[in-house]
Scaffold this active site. Structure first.
Site, PDB file in Angstrom:
ATOM      1  N   TYR A  89       0.846  -1.200   0.000  1.00 37.15           N
ATOM      2  CA  TYR A  89       0.000   0.000   0.000  1.00 37.15           C
ATOM      3  C   TYR A  89       0.873   1.238   0.000  1.00 37.15           C
ATOM      4  O   TYR A  89       2.059   1.186   0.331  1.00 37.15           O
ATOM      5  CB  TYR A  89      -0.934   0.015   1.218  1.00 37.15           C
ATOM      6  CG  TYR A  89      -0.225   0.192   2.541  1.00 37.15           C
ATOM      7  CD1 TYR A  89       0.256  -0.906   3.252  1.00 37.15           C
ATOM      8  CD2 TYR A  89      -0.023   1.469   3.079  1.00 37.15           C
ATOM      9  CE1 TYR A  89       0.905  -0.751   4.459  1.00 37.15           C
ATOM     10  CE2 TYR A  89       0.628   1.638   4.289  1.00 37.15           C
ATOM     11  CZ  TYR A  89       1.097   0.523   4.976  1.00 37.15           C
ATOM     12  OH  TYR A  89       1.750   0.690   6.172  1.00 37.15           O
ATOM     13  N   CYS A  90       0.276   2.364  -0.389  1.00 38.25           N
ATOM     14  CA  CYS A  90       0.945   3.664  -0.283  1.00 38.25           C
ATOM     15  C   CYS A  90      -0.137   4.724  -0.034  1.00 38.25           C
ATOM     16  O   CYS A  90      -1.268   4.383   0.313  1.00 38.25           O
ATOM     17  CB  CYS A  90       1.773   3.961  -1.531  1.00 38.25           C
ATOM     18  SG  CYS A  90       0.803   4.041  -3.058  1.00 38.25           S
ATOM     19  N   THR A  91       0.183   5.991  -0.226  1.00 37.87           N
ATOM     20  CA  THR A  91      -0.753   7.061   0.134  1.00 37.87           C
ATOM     21  C   THR A  91      -2.038   7.035  -0.694  1.00 37.87           C
ATOM     22  O   THR A  91      -3.139   7.006  -0.154  1.00 37.87           O
ATOM     23  CB  THR A  91      -0.091   8.445  -0.062  1.00 37.87           C
ATOM     24  OG1 THR A  91       1.209   8.408   0.517  1.00 37.87           O
ATOM     25  CG2 THR A  91      -0.919   9.538   0.569  1.00 37.87           C
ATOM     26  N   ILE A 111      -4.187   4.585   1.132  1.00 37.30           N
ATOM     27  CA  ILE A 111      -4.725   4.842   2.472  1.00 37.30           C
ATOM     28  C   ILE A 111      -5.930   5.790   2.408  1.00 37.30           C
ATOM     29  O   ILE A 111      -6.889   5.648   3.162  1.00 37.30           O
ATOM     30  CB  ILE A 111      -3.623   5.463   3.365  1.00 37.30           C
ATOM     31  CG1 ILE A 111      -2.445   4.489   3.495  1.00 37.30           C
ATOM     32  CG2 ILE A 111      -4.173   5.819   4.738  1.00 37.30           C
ATOM     33  CD1 ILE A 111      -1.134   5.175   3.861  1.00 37.30           C
TER      34      ILE A 111
END
Ligand code: ZN
Ligand code: ZN
Length: 343
Positions: A198-200, A227
């Protein structure tokens, strides 16, 4: 035709305050083949400038990456215009969890080589062969699986203030570095483990998942919309929230709170705190975590040296900075020997 900002950040700030109207902080990205990024750049600037849209946008041959502040009353016009651009029709818009009318104070649309500085040579692998996109519900299930390795694809200063429970958070300054570390750590498990990342907002995982598949990982998953979209779904569908702390964001807000836990520490006194600031000495501008008391004692600076410079008359500071190059980038990496409690 006016193709660039004419207002300073201060003038813009005053205008936004005076208007007193709600603005939305939005981000989106899309990988696509863009023949002439300069033409798209000018087209977007003119259209968005008319709609009073602000933000930081990168356009490249490989696509677009945009972080924006849009007046709420212009949102529909903005969306309709996006839909007139073929490759952006129905693009997913990530809407920020916490709003701030001043998240951006200028409209900057820049043509770049890449939309994310990923350090990858794309010619060596198939960037369209991506991992499986999962929504919040499926993601929650996956990360409880004992065969899952959950990896945070962001940099150290981002995961420091917030990350998913049980995530591996590489202590890296760049995306490129974390790709190698993860690959090395999981070299024995390319077949049997589920690699979930995952990332932003999802953009970094688009490349990372393709890269890992190219490197032989069999089961690669990525959190759709990152996120930001996860949090939206968790709230809308009342799912269990498995994200701890704050989501670091790349605008004036610097972070948005997702859960009540404070998982980081003031870099100067060590007490629980997750507020990022930039050192008030313009010549330093170091990004670090500072509690309110330390901000008071240190006059918003990272060190005694910076306090001394910051206390000088403005013209004197300017003279000292001259010829030293621009150091006032938020990306100054949040590492410095003066920060006693930065691990
Ligand atoms: Zn402190
Ligand atoms: Zn400093």
């Amino acid at each position: 035709m006016q193709l660039y900002n004419t207002l300073s950040a201060k003038e813009r700030e005053a205008l936004i305050e005076e208007a007193g109207k709600e603005r939305l902080t939005i981000s989106f990205y899309k990988y696509a083949h863009i023949g002439n990024p300069h033409v798209l750049r000018n087209h977007l600037f003119l259209a968005w400038n008319d709609m009073d849209v602000l933000g930081r946008i990168y356009v490249a041959h490989e696509g677009i990456n945009a972080q924006l502040s849009v007046p709420a009353e212009n949102f529909n016009v903005f969306k309709e215009h996006l839909d007139t651009i073929t490759f952006l029709e129905n693009v997913r818009l990530n809407i920020a969890i916490e709003q701030d009318n001043k998240s951006f104070l200028k409209l900057k649309v820049k043509v770049r080589k890449k939309i994310v500085a990923d350090g990858l040579n794309d010619a060596t692998f198939d960037v369209t062969n991506k991992g499986i996109h999962v929504d919040a519900e499926k993601f929650n299930e996956l990360i409880e699986d004992e065969n899952t390795v959950l990896v945070d694809m962001r940099n150290h200063y981002e995961s420091e203030i917030g990350h998913f429970k049980n995530a591996v958070t590489p202590d890296v300054d760049t995306f490129r570095d974390s790709l190698d570390i993860i690959e090395k750590d999981l070299a024995e498990h390319k077949d049997d483990k589920k690699l979930v990342m995952y990332c932003t907002g999802g953009i970094r995982c688009e490349k990372a998942s393709a890269y890992y598949k190219h490197k032989g990982f069999k089961n690669v998953y990525q959190l759709e919309g990152g996120i930001i979209e996860y949090t939206r779904q968790v709230r809308e569908k009342q799912l269990e929230n498995k994200f701890l702390g704050k989501n670091f964001v790349f605008d004036h807000r610097r972070g948005e709170r997702i859960s009540d836990e404070v998982i980081a520490h003031c870099h100067q006194c060590g007490k629980p705190c997750d507020t990022h600031v930039n050192c008030a000495n313009e010549a330093c501008h170091l990004l670090f975590i500072q509690c309110e008391e330390c901000a008071d004692t240190m006059n918003n600076c990272c060190s005694v040296d910076c306090m001394e410079v910051h206390a000088l008359p403005f013209e004197e500071q300017k003279r000292l900075r001259k010829g030293k190059g621009a150091s006032n980038k938020i990306f100054k990496k949040g590492r410095s020997p003066v920060l006693k409690y930065k691990n």
